[in-house]
Scaffold this motif. Structure first.
Motif, mmCIF file in Angstrom:
data_model
loop_
_atom_site.group_PDB
_atom_site.id
_atom_site.type_symbol
_atom_site.label_atom_id
_atom_site.label_comp_id
_atom_site.label_asym_id
_atom_site.label_seq_id
_atom_site.Cartn_x
_atom_site.Cartn_y
_atom_site.Cartn_z
ATOM 1 N N ARG A 23 0.825 -1.205 0.000
ATOM 2 C CA ARG A 23 0.000 0.000 0.000
ATOM 3 C C ARG A 23 0.869 1.269 0.000
ATOM 4 N N SER A 24 1.915 1.252 0.799
ATOM 5 C CA SER A 24 2.785 2.440 0.838
ATOM 6 C C SER A 24 3.444 2.678 -0.512
ATOM 7 N N PRO A 83 -6.301 2.866 -4.564
ATOM 8 C CA PRO A 83 -7.685 3.226 -4.873
ATOM 9 C C PRO A 83 -7.760 4.531 -5.658
ATOM 10 N N ARG A 84 -8.743 4.649 -6.477
ATOM 11 C CA ARG A 84 -8.996 5.934 -7.127
ATOM 12 C C ARG A 84 -9.333 6.955 -6.039
ATOM 13 N N SER A 88 -0.038 3.388 -3.241
ATOM 14 C CA SER A 88 -1.118 4.342 -2.983
ATOM 15 C C SER A 88 -0.539 5.732 -2.752
#
Lengths: 433, 433, 433, 433
Positions: A16-17, A56-57, A20
């Motif tokens: 995620r880091s 995520p958008r 995103s």
């Protein structure tokens, strides 16, 4: 992370880091005490995490989109600046739509080159100084007003002609106002922001005034004509330009090739001479301005994409991690390293200022044969003193896919101290005046 | 920041860092060398930045909203967890709509208390252990699965009954999966996310199964009845409960009062006994678990809001920055500090384990008169040994608005080592079994 | 240091930090803002500092000397351990006097080799394991009980036979007791301490018991005989031993040559096989255990001393900064790099444990020709597959003083995972039992 | 330190770090994971370390002693500067011998006061500015040329009259040349160095020229006369001087009392007015210049020595940790805190520069009664508005040994911004000229 049970969480967070928000490298520390731990296979399976929607958008607010469009509409001399964030976003069709539907001239930052082909009619690269100084509204798309853009201030930006207004598209709200005031921030992922802007243009969006676009085209024509003349020269030994002209043509013919580039003069010249035609095909040092990343980037790009790589290396830059040619050979990677060998840092003719018997600290061994380093590890070495030899070496490397290093001999009087650095040095800058 | 010209940019960035994304304190370093610099007034004015849209709305993607709603729809025993992020967002009507339209039971974290009134029919606070263990789908709204929520794992969460599924609403994508897998992340500002969810509920959203809500209500009734009985007791000296019952009633009558709270037992008991009725009226230590913040919070809250403040302080916690009563008096702030004085840390009856002549290190001076500290600086001191005296003291403080410190004498045998901490200590935890 | 006026003080402090107390590298930060400052020439001269007595003698207290001698006198199986501090101190005659007048067997740590010639009759190097395990009183002279000495504990030190007693000579009192109790600390510079000990020995100092010295000599004889047999073998391809035997003989004939050494097996074997005869002629990684220092050490040693340097390099270690051969050639330094090329890290025959098509991550390009790297920059490259070729290459390098790199081809099956590292890994250590 | 077995080593190293070399506080980190470890009692006992000679004597080299004496002999206007290191060394007789046998005037730094009684005939404290500016050779004994001594440069040191020469006695060689060149460094423990100097003086050491000592005595007489006049005044409310005169007399009568001192004006005035007669009886902030240490020092001194403590506290300084009066009461310590209460920081009459209704940020609650804070915890509170009341309060505190706080009311117009700080502020300093 101190327990084997936490490895799953650690990896999920690292992913995620990395992808995103503002994407980038992640350092995941696995302390030594983890290595001797054991866990039941079932518990191990349970501890793994399926990462849902890692990047995520993030949609911009309608009012932000309206604010940006309203400002853009007022512009007499608008400009779009594409940064590497625009390339990372992988929304190439949206970016192209924004540029082409608005009709606004654009400048790509180094790693945004190829997002649209560099010979696009709206590209203002060949009139860079002019558009930076003259534009009245500038839309930054995944670009930041850092030192590479003179922090959005000063002579480069025509400050004496009155302040500009900036629209900035960025996923991180804390990037806004980082050096100058941003009149219209647009926070969200590049794709969502750009497609929202395009959707908001409407049917009757007015293209920029003709005075602006034709003034730019005049500059472009003049500069491109001058550049063509320089590239056409064939001095002996080679100049930076005559050697880069070869690579320029290779990339035009093979736009899928990945270009890695580092150095001082070699970086500055290659960036402006070697046009890119496809997105994310050019890798360089970006913001950091360091050296030593060329071989690592080349290896990584070749392993991940399987595509041929051409690494355009200043001799000084190559010296930082040239030893990695062993790795290239070990894994038989399709990397063609081209060392621009002009016998020194910037140039090869400096004289030791202290007058001692030693060479100047900026001068390397004369007539080094970097190609032999590649041969030492079983790769192909080429010694190129003319554009023809250089061309032949590259062609053969692309055809064979074998690790290749071309020692491209450049006129040792050719280089200069890198202009950007000089401008950062207040004393030198003062002297110039 | 090294030049006076950059102060404007520095402040703009500080504001954005403080309020955009995950909001919070910002440290802006003004190095000493700035203090002696001068600049033209006009240049100073130019260097100021009008911060546009400092905390922009960040909208969630439609697919994320759908994913969350789809998961919520499958729930047999759904639960909403409101964190302090939900309170910070200042979208109270949206939050209330989400809770009431879905009909799902909710738990407020400490600083989310009052977002809906604590006596709301859907509040599951009085059945906290039950719902954490039994829920099958949990929606986190601005709350994180950190140590205050046992990291989303273990007995507290009924792990032996099978894994739960989590929906998490957060503005920072890197918060997702921080301790357990999140099945449905929803990235955006709380307001945008919650209103998108409410909009997506549709007309026919089915309320949770009656078995679930009535099971919760049974637990609540039982626990609230037990609590009422305890609060009704009037022991001498006062217990934590009989003293807190007074404050509970004050806050019910004056829901606009700001409650600051710190300590060990004093924090744990006050959190569950003193109901809140308005958002953002309760300030405590949140995630950090430290002591010493009560006086600073009280001063800040009084200065910023002009509202009366009641600071419920353990005697140990008060000792960390009790000297700040001078500041309260200096600026004549409407702060009523209530020190829960039970002669020690946790309690006042510990015996020195080394057997020496000194008191135990956890025991304070017996029968200290904290009220005299307030008198020392011209404020009002009250010595309260009964609920009536305590009530009178608070009433007078609220009526007069004068700095007041009430020394509330609590049974010195009453406290216990704080339960949460014990559970973090593996050895103690092991012994308990 | 922010003002040009302080440069003099900064340099003076750097010199004192480098050479006084525990000597070592110093980092002197000259911030960029210094570079543009100017000062009057006269003020510049005034700001220079004449450093008086940069490394002052620091004398031990008489009682410390007496305590050490008293303890040494009780020893039945005494041992002297010479560390690099003893070499740095440059008091070679004193050290020799201490060893020879006491008659105590001694062990040199890696960089203390040559302080006395390695073939000295009292050297216990060939019986290292025996003396560490059996000694009852150990005198550390500028040596520390760190990981290289198993922290003074455990099986290596024969812990099961009862604790040893330590005398430690060090300039830094905080080094005492760093891992085990030190019975007799002796604080001062090595020279002052050792000469005070020698002065305190008196006329009738009793040499160590014959049982101890003859037991050591027995072990030495056995081990040296075994070593001789191994060195005499002439396998093809070369073994570490047959190649190092050549260097061993070179150093014996030319004891003034500086030996630089790094690697894993190459470091371990060279340390024990290549005897040193003069102080401070051997440079290796010391305590840090890192790789990549060989070329820098070689360049530094050649520039400072003007003496010939032989760099004995593992192929893996060489890879860390092999590119520096360019520097060696640029300044035409008398450095002979010998790469022990066995095709990999530890060895060249590992198989990829994941079974993929790639080579094992520990295996290098097969049959690499490191000698070509030196040729690339105008130096002499030698490809040596036999001891004779190796000998010839070194002889020529020493005779000519020209930059030389000898690619010494070693049996790729020869190496092993470095023993010291294994013992630091608790799991491996456990498995071994 | 990660294993219980290492606690012994950790404590041994902490002790050595605290008392050897330059002594001082040590931070020993016991990580949480240690707390749950167990070990066999026998192993525990074995792991303890008997620390041998924790602060060994470190003797100076003979040549250093000779160099220092030779330089001292050339001095026309010699000066000895005693620092806190001289006090820490606990070699009071040696220090006295050095001063008295050489006959050289001396200045004690703040915590060296009392090493010789402040009314010693050779003390130059009452002529401080004169001797710093005029001395030609200065011997620093455990003192450093840091900001408290204007870094050994500038007007304070009469720089315009030509450079001085310094002899510096210090245990740490890296302290030498830290701000100016040291002509004669003397490295070793203070005791060893000073006794070596004394031994080297010989029978015929010439006392300093009479012009020098009588010039100093003239200044002293003039200044002491002026001081006496000021101390004799009895204004109402009390001045710093009239209040400190009381304490001055108390300490003269009870030289065994420990004096703790912090604040701005309160620190500056007390340091010069309250004479000390015994070594190590005065504790203040030393080099750091911070506030908040007074209560901790008082508690520590009372617990360790059992002696009565008088804490002379500025009201601002007291506010940093005034809450600790609870601790003083809890352990019934013989501490008499005297708060110099002039209603503010520096003074109590500042006006809010922004003109708002609030008091100036430097002004405290008017007429605060700090004595009530002590009463709150069962100690003795005294409100003193005259020297007689102050005297009575102190006498009673010393007689009873009970925790006491005297609220000494000082003229709120009396203080000034601390002079030393002003001189550090380049703008203020410039304005002054």
């Amino acid at each position: 992370m101190l327990h084997a049970e936490d490895i799953g969480v650690g990896i999920a967070r690292a992913i995620r880091s990395a992808v995103s928000g503002r994407p980038g490298g992640v350092y995941l520390d696995l302390p030594a005490k983890l290595f001797s731990q054991t866990m039941e296979a079932a518990a191990g399976k349970r501890s793994l995490i399926k990462v849902v929607d890692a990047a995520p958008r993030q949609l911009p607010a309608t009012e932000s989109v309206q604010r940006a469009l309203a400002l853009l509409k007022t512009a007499k001399r608008p400009l779009i600046l594409l940064g590497k964030g625009a390339a990372y976003a992988q929304v190439d069709a949206d970016i192209r739509a924004l540029v082409e539907k608005t009709g606004i001239p654009y400048l790509p930052m180094s790693m945004a080159k190829g997002l649209l082909p560099d010979n696009h009619v709206q590209s203002a690269s060949a009139a860079r100084s002019y558009v930076l100084a003259e534009a009245d509204v500038v839309m930054l798309v995944g670009a930041r007003l850092n030192w590479l853009l003179s922090h959005g201030k000063g002579k480069t930006w025509g400050q004496e002609k009155g302040a500009k207004q900036f629209i900035q598209i960025d996923i991180a709200p804390t990037e806004i106002d980082s050096n100058v005031a941003i009149a219209a921030p647009l926070i969200g992922d590049i794709g969502s922001c750009v497609s929202a802007l395009v959707a908001g243009l409407g049917a009757n969006w007015a293209k920029p005034p003709a005075e602006w676009t034709s003034a730019i085209n005049d500059r472009k024509d003049k500069n491109l004509t001058k550049m063509s003349a320089t590239l056409a020269l064939n001095p002996s030994p080679m100049s930076f330009h005559s050697a880069l002209n070869v690579i320029r043509n290779v990339v035009k013919a093979r736009p899928d090739v990945i270009v890695v580039n580092e150095g001082a003069n070699t970086l500055d010249f290659a960036r402006s001479i070697v046009d890119m035609y496809e997105p994310r095909k050019r890798l360089d040092v970006g913001t950091w301005g360091i050296m030593g990343i060329g071989m690592g980037f080349s290896i990584g790009a070749a392993v991940v994409t399987g595509k041929p790589v051409i690494a355009i290396e200043g001799d000084s830059a190559f010296g930082f991690s040239g030893m990695e040619v062993e790795t290239i050979c070990r894994y038989n990677l399709p990397v063609c390293v081209i060392v621009f060998n002009n016998n020194g840092i910037y140039r090869g003719i400096d004289v030791n200022p202290t007058g001692g018997k030693d060479v100047a600290p900026t001068v390397f061994v004369k007539n080094a044969r970097y190609d032999k380093m590649m041969e030492a590890f079983g790769g192909v070495g080429v010694h190129a003193t003319t554009p023809e030899e250089l061309q032949k070496g590259i062609d053969k490397a692309l055809a064979s896919g074998r690790p290749t290093l071309i020692n491209a001999v450049i006129d040792e009087t050719a280089g200069t101290e890198s202009g950007r650095i000089t401008s950062l040095n207040p004393t030198s800058a003062a002297k110039k005046k």
